[in-house]
Motif scaffolding. Sequence first.
Motif, PDB file in Angstrom:
ATOM      1  N   LEU A  51       0.827  -1.205   0.000  1.00 14.08           N
ATOM      2  CA  LEU A  51       0.000   0.000   0.000  1.00 14.08           C
ATOM      3  C   LEU A  51       0.864   1.260   0.000  1.00 14.08           C
ATOM      4  O   LEU A  51       0.510   2.263  -0.640  1.00 14.08           O
ATOM      5  CB  LEU A  51      -0.940  -0.005   1.203  1.00 14.08           C
ATOM      6  CG  LEU A  51      -2.032  -1.079   1.173  1.00 14.08           C
ATOM      7  CD1 LEU A  51      -2.852  -1.047   2.453  1.00 14.08           C
ATOM      8  CD2 LEU A  51      -2.946  -0.902  -0.038  1.00 14.08           C
ATOM      9  N   THR A  52       2.004   1.221   0.709  1.00 10.79           N
ATOM     10  CA  THR A  52       2.921   2.364   0.667  1.00 10.79           C
ATOM     11  C   THR A  52       3.430   2.571  -0.754  1.00 10.79           C
ATOM     12  O   THR A  52       3.495   3.707  -1.245  1.00 10.79           O
ATOM     13  CB  THR A  52       4.100   2.156   1.624  1.00 10.79           C
ATOM     14  OG1 THR A  52       3.616   2.136   2.975  1.00 10.79           O
ATOM     15  CG2 THR A  52       5.121   3.285   1.503  1.00 10.79           C
ATOM     16  N   GLY A  53       3.802   1.489  -1.418  1.00 10.45           N
ATOM     17  CA  GLY A  53       4.284   1.596  -2.793  1.00 10.45           C
ATOM     18  C   GLY A  53       3.230   2.130  -3.737  1.00 10.45           C
ATOM     19  O   GLY A  53       3.516   2.994  -4.581  1.00 10.45           O
ATOM     20  N   ILE A  54       2.005   1.650  -3.606  1.00 12.18           N
ATOM     21  CA  ILE A  54       0.909   2.117  -4.471  1.00 12.18           C
ATOM     22  C   ILE A  54       0.669   3.610  -4.252  1.00 12.18           C
ATOM     23  O   ILE A  54       0.566   4.392  -5.201  1.00 12.18           O
ATOM     24  CB  ILE A  54      -0.373   1.307  -4.187  1.00 12.18           C
ATOM     25  CG1 ILE A  54      -0.191  -0.148  -4.643  1.00 12.18           C
ATOM     26  CG2 ILE A  54      -1.582   1.945  -4.875  1.00 12.18           C
ATOM     27  CD1 ILE A  54      -1.254  -1.095  -4.109  1.00 12.18           C
ATOM     28  N   HIS A  55       0.577   4.002  -2.982  1.00 14.04           N
ATOM     29  CA  HIS A  55       0.327   5.411  -2.667  1.00 14.04           C
ATOM     30  C   HIS A  55       1.470   6.288  -3.181  1.00 14.04           C
ATOM     31  O   HIS A  55       1.215   7.378  -3.727  1.00 14.04           O
ATOM     32  CB  HIS A  55       0.170   5.579  -1.155  1.00 14.04           C
ATOM     33  CG  HIS A  55      -0.079   6.991  -0.726  1.00 14.04           C
ATOM     34  ND1 HIS A  55      -1.309   7.587  -0.827  1.00 14.04           N
ATOM     35  CD2 HIS A  55       0.757   7.928  -0.209  1.00 14.04           C
ATOM     36  CE1 HIS A  55      -1.236   8.828  -0.388  1.00 14.04           C
ATOM     37  NE2 HIS A  55       0.019   9.072  -0.006  1.00 14.04           N
ATOM     38  N   LEU A  56       2.695   5.833  -3.028  1.00 12.95           N
ATOM     39  CA  LEU A  56       3.848   6.604  -3.493  1.00 12.95           C
ATOM     40  C   LEU A  56       3.801   6.783  -5.005  1.00 12.95           C
ATOM     41  O   LEU A  56       4.049   7.880  -5.522  1.00 12.95           O
ATOM     42  CB  LEU A  56       5.143   5.907  -3.081  1.00 12.95           C
ATOM     43  CG  LEU A  56       6.445   6.528  -3.591  1.00 12.95           C
ATOM     44  CD1 LEU A  56       6.591   7.965  -3.099  1.00 12.95           C
ATOM     45  CD2 LEU A  56       7.632   5.680  -3.145  1.00 12.95           C
ATOM     46  N   MET A  57       3.523   5.722  -5.742  1.00  8.40           N
ATOM     47  CA  MET A  57       3.481   5.827  -7.198  1.00  8.40           C
ATOM     48  C   MET A  57       2.397   6.792  -7.666  1.00  8.40           C
ATOM     49  O   MET A  57       2.562   7.505  -8.655  1.00  8.40           O
ATOM     50  CB  MET A  57       3.227   4.442  -7.816  1.00  8.40           C
ATOM     51  CG  MET A  57       4.382   3.449  -7.657  1.00  8.40           C
ATOM     52  SD  MET A  57       5.927   4.013  -8.414  1.00  8.40           S
ATOM     53  CE  MET A  57       6.859   4.528  -6.959  1.00  8.40           C
ATOM     54  N   ARG A  58       1.292   6.842  -6.940  1.00  6.78           N
ATOM     55  CA  ARG A  58       0.177   7.680  -7.363  1.00  6.78           C
ATOM     56  C   ARG A  58       0.322   9.132  -6.911  1.00  6.78           C
ATOM     57  O   ARG A  58      -0.090  10.047  -7.629  1.00  6.78           O
ATOM     58  CB  ARG A  58      -1.130   7.108  -6.797  1.00  6.78           C
ATOM     59  CG  ARG A  58      -1.542   5.793  -7.437  1.00  6.78           C
ATOM     60  CD  ARG A  58      -2.746   5.203  -6.726  1.00  6.78           C
ATOM     61  NE  ARG A  58      -3.260   4.029  -7.436  1.00  6.78           N
ATOM     62  CZ  ARG A  58      -4.248   3.241  -6.983  1.00  6.78           C
ATOM     63  NH1 ARG A  58      -4.808   3.512  -5.808  1.00  6.78           N
ATOM     64  NH2 ARG A  58      -4.643   2.204  -7.690  1.00  6.78           N
ATOM     65  N   SER A  59       0.875   9.349  -5.720  1.00  9.44           N
ATOM     66  CA  SER A  59       0.850  10.681  -5.122  1.00  9.44           C
ATOM     67  C   SER A  59       2.212  11.355  -5.053  1.00  9.44           C
ATOM     68  O   SER A  59       2.280  12.578  -4.886  1.00  9.44           O
ATOM     69  CB  SER A  59       0.271  10.595  -3.703  1.00  9.44           C
ATOM     70  OG  SER A  59       1.183   9.913  -2.839  1.00  9.44           O
ATOM     71  N   GLY A  60       3.287  10.554  -5.146  1.00 10.64           N
ATOM     72  CA  GLY A  60       4.614  11.113  -4.939  1.00 10.64           C
ATOM     73  C   GLY A  60       4.913  11.417  -3.487  1.00 10.64           C
ATOM     74  O   GLY A  60       5.847  12.154  -3.177  1.00 10.64           O
ATOM     75  N   GLU A  61       4.153  10.851  -2.559  1.00 13.68           N
ATOM     76  CA  GLU A  61       4.341  11.063  -1.127  1.00 13.68           C
ATOM     77  C   GLU A  61       4.683   9.746  -0.438  1.00 13.68           C
ATOM     78  O   GLU A  61       4.100   8.703  -0.753  1.00 13.68           O
ATOM     79  CB  GLU A  61       3.073  11.633  -0.497  1.00 13.68           C
ATOM     80  CG  GLU A  61       2.690  13.015  -1.008  1.00 13.68           C
ATOM     81  CD  GLU A  61       1.400  13.510  -0.397  1.00 13.68           C
ATOM     82  OE1 GLU A  61       1.140  14.720  -0.477  1.00 13.68           O
ATOM     83  OE2 GLU A  61       0.643  12.674   0.161  1.00 13.68           O
ATOM     84  N   VAL A  62       5.617   9.814   0.511  1.00 12.56           N
ATOM     85  CA  VAL A  62       5.993   8.643   1.298  1.00 12.56           C
ATOM     86  C   VAL A  62       5.043   8.543   2.487  1.00 12.56           C
ATOM     87  O   VAL A  62       5.045   9.396   3.370  1.00 12.56           O
ATOM     88  CB  VAL A  62       7.449   8.749   1.789  1.00 12.56           C
ATOM     89  CG1 VAL A  62       7.816   7.528   2.634  1.00 12.56           C
ATOM     90  CG2 VAL A  62       8.399   8.897   0.613  1.00 12.56           C
ATOM     91  N   ARG A  63       4.221   7.513   2.497  1.00 19.55           N
ATOM     92  CA  ARG A  63       3.241   7.314   3.564  1.00 19.55           C
ATOM     93  C   ARG A  63       3.414   5.894   4.105  1.00 19.55           C
ATOM     94  O   ARG A  63       3.216   4.924   3.380  1.00 19.55           O
ATOM     95  CB  ARG A  63       1.830   7.489   3.041  1.00 19.55           C
ATOM     96  CG  ARG A  63       0.762   7.321   4.091  1.00 19.55           C
ATOM     97  CD  ARG A  63       0.418   8.644   4.718  1.00 19.55           C
ATOM     98  NE  ARG A  63      -0.298   9.484   3.758  1.00 19.55           N
ATOM     99  CZ  ARG A  63      -0.294  10.815   3.792  1.00 19.55           C
ATOM    100  NH1 ARG A  63       0.392  11.443   4.711  1.00 19.55           N
ATOM    101  NH2 ARG A  63      -0.984  11.514   2.899  1.00 19.55           N
ATOM    102  N   ALA A  64       3.756   5.770   5.396  1.00 13.43           N
ATOM    103  CA  ALA A  64       4.037   4.460   5.965  1.00 13.43           C
ATOM    104  C   ALA A  64       2.986   3.993   6.964  1.00 13.43           C
ATOM    105  O   ALA A  64       3.031   2.841   7.393  1.00 13.43           O
ATOM    106  CB  ALA A  64       5.412   4.471   6.646  1.00 13.43           C
TER     107      ALA A  64
END
Length: 259
Positions: A165-178
């Motif tokens: 989910l972190t990887g998906i969110h990063l690819m879509r938003s450009g934000e690191v969310r853990a």
Amino acid sequence: MTLALGSALDTDLTDLSAVVAEQPDPLLFATVSGAHLYGFPSHDSDVDLRGAHLLPLEALIGLREPEETRGRMWDRDGVEMDLVTHDLRKFARLMLRRNGYVLEQLTSPLVVRTTETHAELCALVPEVLTHHHAHHYRGFAGTQWRLFEKSGELKPLLYTYRALLTGIHLMRSGEVRAHLPTLVEEVSEAPRRLPDLVAAKAAAEHGRAEVAFEDVRAEVEALHGVLDEAQAASELPEAVRAHDALHDLVVRARAGASG
């Protein structure tokens, strides 16, 4: 800010400042990583402290091997503490290697110590992100899934979901969310079972996952597919753009400490 160390103990992050003061060289930053950052600590979770220190110039130009990485583990009121820091130059190099783990440490909101250098490093995070960071999260999820297959424990299963989910969110938003509970809200494909699994993890660090194996395997495979699609559609660049800026930052920080 208060860090919940499971149900048995809460501690203010400022209480950890004594740990910072004991380090032989200045800490440029120290944050909390691991299960507390990911949003699913249990009552017996250890506290993972991560950061960067600054070696003096003579430690790098002399004949002795520099302590670029330092680690320390100890018990604090029944809670295991784990501190790992890298010298600034090594930390900067890790940032350039498309290492999502160090970026999570750097941007963790659970801050024990911060400095201007820490703020400058955080400001450069957008310049080191690439669509290749998906490989980091894909690989980490695969490692954790294999651990789950062997042990049947809930912890590696949650780590698997969290990484994807972190990887998906990063690819879509450009934000690191853990933080997994936040990711569940922000990634529409997140399995609905995750809040219940997070709640179960709070009861025991090494409890078994009360799930049907085939069901969670199907979910994990589906999330791998979502990550592949998110990477293919990502607007993140091909290569890092912060090499020169990180070089200048390391030089300035070292020169300032030696001046």
